[in-house]
Write a protein that holds these residues in place. Structure first.
Motif, PDB file in Angstrom:
ATOM      1  N   ALA A 198       0.596  -0.876  -0.006  1.00 37.48           N
ATOM      2  CA  ALA A 198       0.046   0.108  -0.193  1.00 37.48           C
ATOM      3  C   ALA A 198       0.969   1.317  -0.006  1.00 37.48           C
ATOM      4  O   ALA A 198       0.683   2.053   0.655  1.00 37.48           O
ATOM      5  N   ARG A 199       1.791   1.024  -0.782  1.00 36.95           N
ATOM      6  CA  ARG A 199       2.505   2.736  -0.739  1.00 36.95           C
ATOM      7  C   ARG A 199       3.129   2.997  -2.455  1.00 36.95           C
ATOM      8  O   ARG A 199       1.817   2.323  -3.252  1.00 36.95           O
ATOM      9  N   GLU A 200       2.592   4.228  -2.260  1.00 33.87           N
ATOM     10  CA  GLU A 200       3.008   4.807  -3.992  1.00 33.87           C
ATOM     11  C   GLU A 200       4.062   4.747  -4.592  1.00 33.87           C
ATOM     12  O   GLU A 200       3.974   3.886  -5.978  1.00 33.87           O
ATOM     13  N   ALA A 201       5.500   4.225  -4.023  1.00 28.90           N
ATOM     14  CA  ALA A 201       6.647   3.501  -4.943  1.00 28.90           C
ATOM     15  C   ALA A 201       6.124   2.259  -5.526  1.00 28.90           C
ATOM     16  O   ALA A 201       7.003   1.303  -6.838  1.00 28.90           O
ATOM     17  N   ALA A 202       4.907   1.624  -5.026  1.00 31.26           N
ATOM     18  CA  ALA A 202       4.954   0.074  -5.591  1.00 31.26           C
ATOM     19  C   ALA A 202       4.668   0.257  -6.614  1.00 31.26           C
ATOM     20  O   ALA A 202       4.919  -0.596  -7.793  1.00 31.26           O
ATOM     21  N   ASP A 203       3.944   1.142  -6.811  1.00 32.34           N
ATOM     22  CA  ASP A 203       3.029   1.338  -8.619  1.00 32.34           C
ATOM     23  C   ASP A 203       4.626   1.801 -10.027  1.00 32.34           C
ATOM     24  O   ASP A 203       4.167   1.329 -10.368  1.00 32.34           O
ATOM     25  N   GLU A 204       5.177   2.592  -9.130  1.00 33.87           N
ATOM     26  CA  GLU A 204       6.399   3.098 -10.308  1.00 33.87           C
ATOM     27  C   GLU A 204       6.988   1.584  -9.847  1.00 33.87           C
ATOM     28  O   GLU A 204       7.867   1.617 -11.255  1.00 33.87           O
ATOM     29  N   ILE A 205       7.670   1.300  -8.630  1.00 35.24           N
ATOM     30  CA  ILE A 205       8.392   0.050  -9.209  1.00 35.24           C
ATOM     31  C   ILE A 205       7.773  -0.747  -9.746  1.00 35.24           C
ATOM     32  O   ILE A 205       8.367  -1.955 -10.865  1.00 35.24           O
TER      33      ILE A 205
END
Length: 165
Positions: A47-54
């Motif tokens: 549930a972190r925004e960085a997960a989408d980018e990675i």
């Protein structure tokens, strides 16, 4: 010459991502060393925004592997996943009494490297030999017992009771 084959590596990178590198590193640590399907499952439930980018960078690396080297997704694992800091944009915000506060808008560069798992040859079948061909193993000798004098504690000499008459 040795017949050890080095695994092929594929890389994908996203530069100038508008996110703090520290926050993105937390997510990158979760997927490092995992297989690609397993890493996708981890990123889907993070549930972190960085997960989408990675996740986008991971998809790009998988696409590179399939298009350029013909490696299927199931044979890949994440060899390296790291986040480097990018340039920092400095902005100002008005504060009370004519002062200003500095705002740092950080960016980062996300890199994912995939490697191919080495193909393992199936184990050779065991050769069964008749049991009679093997010589029976000699039995161990029982351990020698220690003398009783060394194991028993020395008792103090018993005192004689004098009978009172």
């Amino acid at each position: 010459m040795s017949s050890v084959e080095t695994p092929r590596e594929v890389r994908a990178q996203a530069k100038y991502v508008r996110m703090s590198p520290r926050k993105a590193r937390l997510v990158a640590e979760h997927i490092r060393g995992r297989s690609v399907p397993e890493a996708r499952a981890v990123l889907a439930f993070t549930a972190r925004e960085a997960a989408d980018e990675i996740g986008k960078v991971l998809q790009s690396a998988v696409s590179n592997a399939e298009a350029n080297h013909g490696i299927s997704e199931d044979r890949l694992y994440i060899a390296h996943a790291y986040v480097d800091g990018g340039p920092v944009m400095k902005r100002w915000r008005a504060r009370a009494r004519g002062r200003v506060a500095r705002i740092k808008k950080r960016t980062c560069h996300i890199t994912v490297r995939l490697a191919e798992r080495p193909v393992q040859a199936p184990p050779a079948p065991l050769q069964t030999e008749p049991a009679a061909a093997e010589a029976p193993k000699p039995k161990r000798k029982p351990a020698a017992k220690k003398p009783a004098a060394t194991t028993a504690k020395k008792k103090a000499p018993a005192k004689k009771k004098e009978a009172k008459a």
